[in-house]
Design a protein around this motif. Structure first.
Motif, PDB file in Angstrom:
ATOM      1  N   GLN A  83       0.821  -1.207   0.000  1.00 47.37           N
ATOM      2  CA  GLN A  83       0.000   0.000   0.000  1.00 47.37           C
ATOM      3  C   GLN A  83       0.860   1.264   0.000  1.00 47.37           C
ATOM      4  N   LEU A  84       1.921   1.239   0.768  1.00 46.70           N
ATOM      5  CA  LEU A  84       2.807   2.398   0.847  1.00 46.70           C
ATOM      6  C   LEU A  84       3.552   2.623  -0.464  1.00 46.70           C
ATOM      7  N   ASP A  85       3.761   1.573  -1.232  1.00 42.79           N
ATOM      8  CA  ASP A  85       4.472   1.664  -2.507  1.00 42.79           C
ATOM      9  C   ASP A  85       3.540   1.844  -3.709  1.00 42.79           C
ATOM     10  N   PHE A  86       2.241   1.863  -3.471  1.00 42.74           N
ATOM     11  CA  PHE A  86       1.277   1.963  -4.567  1.00 42.74           C
ATOM     12  C   PHE A  86       1.465   3.281  -5.325  1.00 42.74           C
ATOM     13  N   LEU A  87       1.596   3.185  -6.643  1.00 44.02           N
ATOM     14  CA  LEU A  87       1.782   4.349  -7.494  1.00 44.02           C
ATOM     15  C   LEU A  87       0.535   4.518  -8.353  1.00 44.02           C
ATOM     16  N   PHE A  88      -0.202   5.582  -8.108  1.00 44.82           N
ATOM     17  CA  PHE A  88      -1.480   5.783  -8.802  1.00 44.82           C
ATOM     18  C   PHE A  88      -1.281   5.965 -10.301  1.00 44.82           C
ATOM     19  N   ASP A  89      -0.272   6.759 -10.693  1.00 38.82           N
ATOM     20  CA  ASP A  89       0.082   6.918 -12.093  1.00 38.82           C
ATOM     21  C   ASP A  89       1.548   7.340 -12.162  1.00 38.82           C
ATOM     22  N   PRO A  90       2.148   7.384 -13.355  1.00 33.34           N
ATOM     23  CA  PRO A  90       3.579   7.669 -13.463  1.00 33.34           C
ATOM     24  C   PRO A  90       3.999   9.040 -12.947  1.00 33.34           C
ATOM     25  N   HIS A  91       3.042   9.938 -12.727  1.00 35.11           N
ATOM     26  CA  HIS A  91       3.382  11.281 -12.260  1.00 35.11           C
ATOM     27  C   HIS A  91       3.120  11.470 -10.764  1.00 35.11           C
TER      28      HIS A  91
END
Length: 221
Positions: A83-91
């Motif tokens: 969860q802490l590493d979740f990246l919603f999108d590349p930006h």
């Protein structure tokens, strides 16, 4: 309704908002009658005002910093590494990246306010550089840690900041920084007010990202 407010948006941690918030040098920010009241019970986060061990205005500032920090720590406690590493999108930034950023900004203002330094030394850059900059560097380097890792970073840096603030007084807090004031007046009070409101901004981002985690329930606020 959740009693903890949300905020959002990201801004550069040093250069933004100088014109709008500079020059907080009014001596009467804290009314004298307020000083006559008993200090609030220790660790009471819902009372803003002077705290034992600090000069009146520094204590009031610390009480706000304490509240903000408590909301951050409680919001991420128990989160998984995934969860802490979740990246919603590349930006976007990860929640872990934002937590490291908060610790790094606290550390920067610490060395700037109490040591007069304008940059991290090499050892500090190695530890805090990615967190301070975020962006591609943060997305690349800040990952693989559990919630306690970030909580420990935040807590260790803040503990030192609070101890150092105990050694200063309100006169120091209101002093203009000769380096930062070359374009617009900037005082020490603004620096730590900024640390406080900066944390509120990123708390809003963390809340938003949590609501977008895979399997998360729809946000209520």
């Amino acid at each position: 309704m959740n009693r903890f407010p949300r905020a959002f948006s990201r801004r550069k941690f040093i250069n933004g908002s100088l014109a709008a918030t500079a020059g907080l040098t009014l001596p009467g920010l804290l009314p004298q009658p307020a000083l006559a009241h008993a200090l609030p019970p220790k660790n009471n986060l819902l009372v803003i005002g002077p705290l034992e061990g600090y000069s009146p205005q520094i204590g009031t500032l610390v009480s706000m910093m304490n509240y903000n920090r408590d909301t951050i720590l409680r919001s991420v406690k128990g989160m998984t590494t995934e969860q802490l590493d979740f990246l919603f999108d590349p930006h976007a930034n990860t929640i872990g990246g934002l937590l490291m950023h908060l610790a790094a900004v606290d550390k920067f203002y610490q060395i700037n306010s109490f040591e007069g330094r304008q940059e991290f030394n090499e050892a500090e850059k190695k530890e805090w550089g990615a967190g301070l900059e975020l962006g591609d560097l943060g997305r690349k380097e800040i990952k693989g840690h559990d919630a306690q890792f970030y909580i420990d970073k935040l807590t260790t840096v803040r503990a030192k900041t609070l101890e150092l603030l105990k050694t200063k007084d309100d006169k120091w807090l209101l002093e203009l920084d000769p380096v930062w004031s070359k374009q617009e007046p900037v005082n020490t009070y603004w620096k730590w007010f900024h640390v406080c409101e900066h944390e509120s901004n990123h708390r809003g981002q963390i809340s938003w990202l949590k609501s977008r985690l895979p399997g998360a329930k729809p946000a209520k606020d």
